[in-house]
Design a protein around this motif. Structure first.
Motif, PDB file in Angstrom:
ATOM      1  N   PHE A 152     -14.415  -3.185  13.752  1.00  0.00           N
ATOM      2  CA  PHE A 152     -13.341  -3.358  13.826  1.00  0.00           C
ATOM      3  C   PHE A 152     -12.432  -2.723  12.547  1.00  0.00           C
ATOM      4  O   PHE A 152     -13.707  -2.103  11.390  1.00  0.00           O
ATOM      5  CB  PHE A 152     -13.006  -4.764  12.871  1.00  0.00           C
ATOM      6  CG  PHE A 152     -13.959  -5.698  14.000  1.00  0.00           C
ATOM      7  CD1 PHE A 152     -12.705  -6.375  15.142  1.00  0.00           C
ATOM      8  CD2 PHE A 152     -15.229  -6.036  14.212  1.00  0.00           C
ATOM      9  CE1 PHE A 152     -13.261  -7.863  16.058  1.00  0.00           C
ATOM     10  CE2 PHE A 152     -15.262  -7.522  14.417  1.00  0.00           C
ATOM     11  CZ  PHE A 152     -14.215  -8.214  15.836  1.00  0.00           C
ATOM     12  N   ILE A 153     -11.871  -1.931  12.919  1.00  0.00           N
ATOM     13  CA  ILE A 153     -11.313  -1.167  11.628  1.00  0.00           C
ATOM     14  C   ILE A 153      -9.788  -1.920  10.953  1.00  0.00           C
ATOM     15  O   ILE A 153      -9.100  -2.174  12.063  1.00  0.00           O
ATOM     16  CB  ILE A 153     -10.384   0.455  12.849  1.00  0.00           C
ATOM     17  CG1 ILE A 153     -11.011   0.390  13.073  1.00  0.00           C
ATOM     18  CG2 ILE A 153      -9.806   1.276  11.535  1.00  0.00           C
ATOM     19  CD1 ILE A 153     -10.927   1.861  14.216  1.00  0.00           C
ATOM     20  N   GLN A 154     -10.054  -1.926   9.355  1.00  0.00           N
ATOM     21  CA  GLN A 154      -9.135  -1.912   9.089  1.00  0.00           C
ATOM     22  C   GLN A 154      -8.633  -1.207   8.056  1.00  0.00           C
ATOM     23  O   GLN A 154      -8.951  -0.658   7.498  1.00  0.00           O
ATOM     24  CB  GLN A 154      -9.558  -3.855   7.690  1.00  0.00           C
ATOM     25  CG  GLN A 154      -9.775  -4.565   9.053  1.00  0.00           C
ATOM     26  CD  GLN A 154     -11.044  -5.787   8.319  1.00  0.00           C
ATOM     27  OE1 GLN A 154     -11.582  -5.828   7.302  1.00  0.00           O
ATOM     28  NE2 GLN A 154     -10.025  -6.634   8.941  1.00  0.00           N
ATOM     29  N   ARG A 155      -7.225  -1.464   7.083  1.00  0.00           N
ATOM     30  CA  ARG A 155      -6.983  -0.339   6.321  1.00  0.00           C
ATOM     31  C   ARG A 155      -5.865  -1.422   5.082  1.00  0.00           C
ATOM     32  O   ARG A 155      -5.732  -2.146   5.272  1.00  0.00           O
ATOM     33  CB  ARG A 155      -6.218  -0.156   6.568  1.00  0.00           C
ATOM     34  CG  ARG A 155      -4.560   0.366   7.180  1.00  0.00           C
ATOM     35  CD  ARG A 155      -4.059   1.371   7.705  1.00  0.00           C
ATOM     36  NE  ARG A 155      -4.586   2.225   9.003  1.00  0.00           N
ATOM     37  CZ  ARG A 155      -4.568   3.608   8.523  1.00  0.00           C
ATOM     38  NH1 ARG A 155      -3.742   4.136   7.767  1.00  0.00           N
ATOM     39  NH2 ARG A 155      -5.410   4.716   9.651  1.00  0.00           N
ATOM     40  N   LYS A 156      -5.676  -0.923   4.054  1.00  0.00           N
ATOM     41  CA  LYS A 156      -5.724  -1.470   2.832  1.00  0.00           C
ATOM     42  C   LYS A 156      -5.133  -0.358   1.560  1.00  0.00           C
ATOM     43  O   LYS A 156      -5.881   0.666   1.752  1.00  0.00           O
ATOM     44  CB  LYS A 156      -6.297  -2.490   2.600  1.00  0.00           C
ATOM     45  CG  LYS A 156      -7.827  -1.908   1.581  1.00  0.00           C
ATOM     46  CD  LYS A 156      -8.314  -3.188   0.839  1.00  0.00           C
ATOM     47  CE  LYS A 156      -9.569  -2.161   0.537  1.00  0.00           C
ATOM     48  NZ  LYS A 156     -10.114  -3.705  -0.383  1.00  0.00           N
ATOM     49  N   SER A 157      -4.004  -0.492   0.436  1.00  0.00           N
ATOM     50  CA  SER A 157      -3.229   0.449  -0.292  1.00  0.00           C
ATOM     51  C   SER A 157      -4.237   0.567  -1.691  1.00  0.00           C
ATOM     52  O   SER A 157      -4.226  -0.274  -1.472  1.00  0.00           O
ATOM     53  CB  SER A 157      -1.950   0.584  -0.308  1.00  0.00           C
ATOM     54  OG  SER A 157      -1.784   1.688   1.528  1.00  0.00           O
ATOM     55  N   ASP A 158      -4.478   1.119  -2.228  1.00  0.00           N
ATOM     56  CA  ASP A 158      -4.688   1.408  -3.419  1.00  0.00           C
ATOM     57  C   ASP A 158      -4.077   1.538  -4.120  1.00  0.00           C
ATOM     58  O   ASP A 158      -3.888   2.544  -4.151  1.00  0.00           O
ATOM     59  CB  ASP A 158      -6.134   2.361  -4.381  1.00  0.00           C
ATOM     60  CG  ASP A 158      -6.418   1.576  -5.212  1.00  0.00           C
ATOM     61  OD1 ASP A 158      -6.170   1.016  -6.168  1.00  0.00           O
ATOM     62  OD2 ASP A 158      -7.825   2.118  -5.622  1.00  0.00           O
ATOM     63  N   PRO A 159      -2.995   0.392  -5.070  1.00  0.00           N
ATOM     64  CA  PRO A 159      -1.444   0.707  -5.676  1.00  0.00           C
ATOM     65  C   PRO A 159      -2.373   1.525  -7.333  1.00  0.00           C
ATOM     66  O   PRO A 159      -1.173   2.339  -7.244  1.00  0.00           O
ATOM     67  CB  PRO A 159      -1.649  -0.889  -6.214  1.00  0.00           C
ATOM     68  CG  PRO A 159      -1.752  -1.292  -5.371  1.00  0.00           C
ATOM     69  CD  PRO A 159      -3.369  -0.659  -4.908  1.00  0.00           C
ATOM     70  N   ALA A 160      -3.469   1.916  -7.451  1.00  0.00           N
ATOM     71  CA  ALA A 160      -3.773   2.242  -8.778  1.00  0.00           C
ATOM     72  C   ALA A 160      -3.673   3.906  -8.420  1.00  0.00           C
ATOM     73  O   ALA A 160      -3.395   4.699  -9.313  1.00  0.00           O
ATOM     74  CB  ALA A 160      -4.846   2.111  -9.361  1.00  0.00           C
ATOM     75  N   THR A 161      -4.481   4.757  -7.460  1.00  0.00           N
ATOM     76  CA  THR A 161      -4.638   5.530  -6.922  1.00  0.00           C
ATOM     77  C   THR A 161      -3.676   6.276  -5.945  1.00  0.00           C
ATOM     78  O   THR A 161      -3.210   7.227  -5.569  1.00  0.00           O
ATOM     79  CB  THR A 161      -6.037   5.272  -6.027  1.00  0.00           C
ATOM     80  OG1 THR A 161      -6.341   5.339  -5.035  1.00  0.00           O
ATOM     81  CG2 THR A 161      -6.252   5.352  -7.495  1.00  0.00           C
ATOM     82  N   GLY A 162      -2.776   4.993  -4.823  1.00  0.00           N
ATOM     83  CA  GLY A 162      -1.818   5.592  -4.096  1.00  0.00           C
ATOM     84  C   GLY A 162      -2.694   5.866  -2.910  1.00  0.00           C
ATOM     85  O   GLY A 162      -1.415   5.899  -1.936  1.00  0.00           O
TER      86      GLY A 162
END
Length: 290
Positions: A152-162
């Motif tokens: 399963f492929i999931q993704r999320k953004s890291d607000p600290a580093t962009g």
């Protein structure tokens, strides 16, 4: 019928863990919304249309003609077919075993975390196309390497580093293979780093046990309610039908090549809710003619 359907998600929500609450909560909201819509909103709109004179005559279309369908004479054939399907379902689970029936959500596996460089992105289709061509390491049991298995492929953004993190849940033996393939494919600075880890099951043994207890208590509560609302024979028939509908589904899913995952848990809870709903509607119509 809505009351009996609500009993199950309420008890599951109170007793079960956070995972099952995520399914029981929306089911309760959906049922309550449906009841409010049917009992209040629809009635108010209908009364307003009648008072305004917009509806003076109501026409209905009879799709099914008045006819007696002798279903009970075919009962033995339906019972035999149902028993055969249920036996096939249980036999499939027994033959496949834990490793062949449960997905990585239930038995754990590996996880590959891919950190993309700031401003870089990879469409999900690209790692998906890459992983499909891979095979697990060669072993004595699989000289050519076993299939890469479920992932399963999931993704999320890291607000600290962009940056964007892509997480790939996979079989335990597939993690290192996927990690190496990603490193070989993206060497242009798109990927800033990767890591491989072994992860436990999303659906742990404690969660499963608490869910089973909650479902059992819900069935007892439904049985007691139906016994007072109808009678013992109706209550027993409803519980048997509910067991039949829920227990035959996992084996059939595995038989047709699926692995039990967190999605199937939600599907089984939904089946449990709406199965009893339909049964009570039928029982209500039967009681009207007795």
């Amino acid at each position: 019928s809505n009351i009996t359907t609500l009993i199950s998600p309420i008890i599951l929500y109170v007793i079960s863990g956070e995972l099952v609450k995520g399914f029981a909560g929306p089911l309760m909201i959906g049922l309550l919304s449906s009841m409010i819509g049917a009992l209040i909103v629809t009635r108010v709109i209908f009364m307003w249309v009648v008072e305004k004179g917009l509806l003076k005559k109501l026409h209905t279309t009879r799709i099914i003609p008045d006819k007696v369908f002798d279903i009970l004479s075919k009962a033995p054939a339906f019972i035999i077919a149902s028993v055969v399907v249920t036996i096939i379902s249980f036999a499939t689970l027994a033959v496949k075993g834990k490793d062949g029936s449960l997905g990585i959500d239930c038995r754990g596996g590996g996880r590959v975390d891919v950190v993309l460089a700031p401003g870089k992105d990879i469409p999900d289709s690209e790692p998906d196309d890459l992983i499909r061509t891979l095979r697990q390491p060669v072993t004595q049991e699989a000289p050519k390497g076993a299939d890469i298995g479920t992932y399963f492929i999931q993704r999320k953004s890291d607000p600290a580093t962009g940056s964007t993190n892509v997480s790939i849940r996979c079989e335990k033996d597939s993690g290192s293979v996927i990690d190496e393939a990603i490193k070989r494919k993206w060497t242009d600075g798109t990927v800033s780093g990767t890591s491989v880890a072994t992860v436990g099951s999303v659906i742990g043994s404690e969660t499963m046990l608490s869910s089973i207890w909650a479902l059992g208590i819900a069935l007892v509560a439904i049985f007691i309610y139906l016994m007072f609302r109808f009678e013992f024979a109706f209550a027993l028939a409803a519980i048997v039908a509910l067991f039949h509908d829920v227990l035959m589904v996992p084996g059939l899913c595995v038989l047709f090549g699926q692995e039990m995952s967190i999605i199937h848990v939600g599907a089984l809870l939904t089946i449990a809710g709406y199965s009893i709903n339909d049964t009570i509607v039928v029982f209500d119509r039967i009681r009207e003619t007795i």
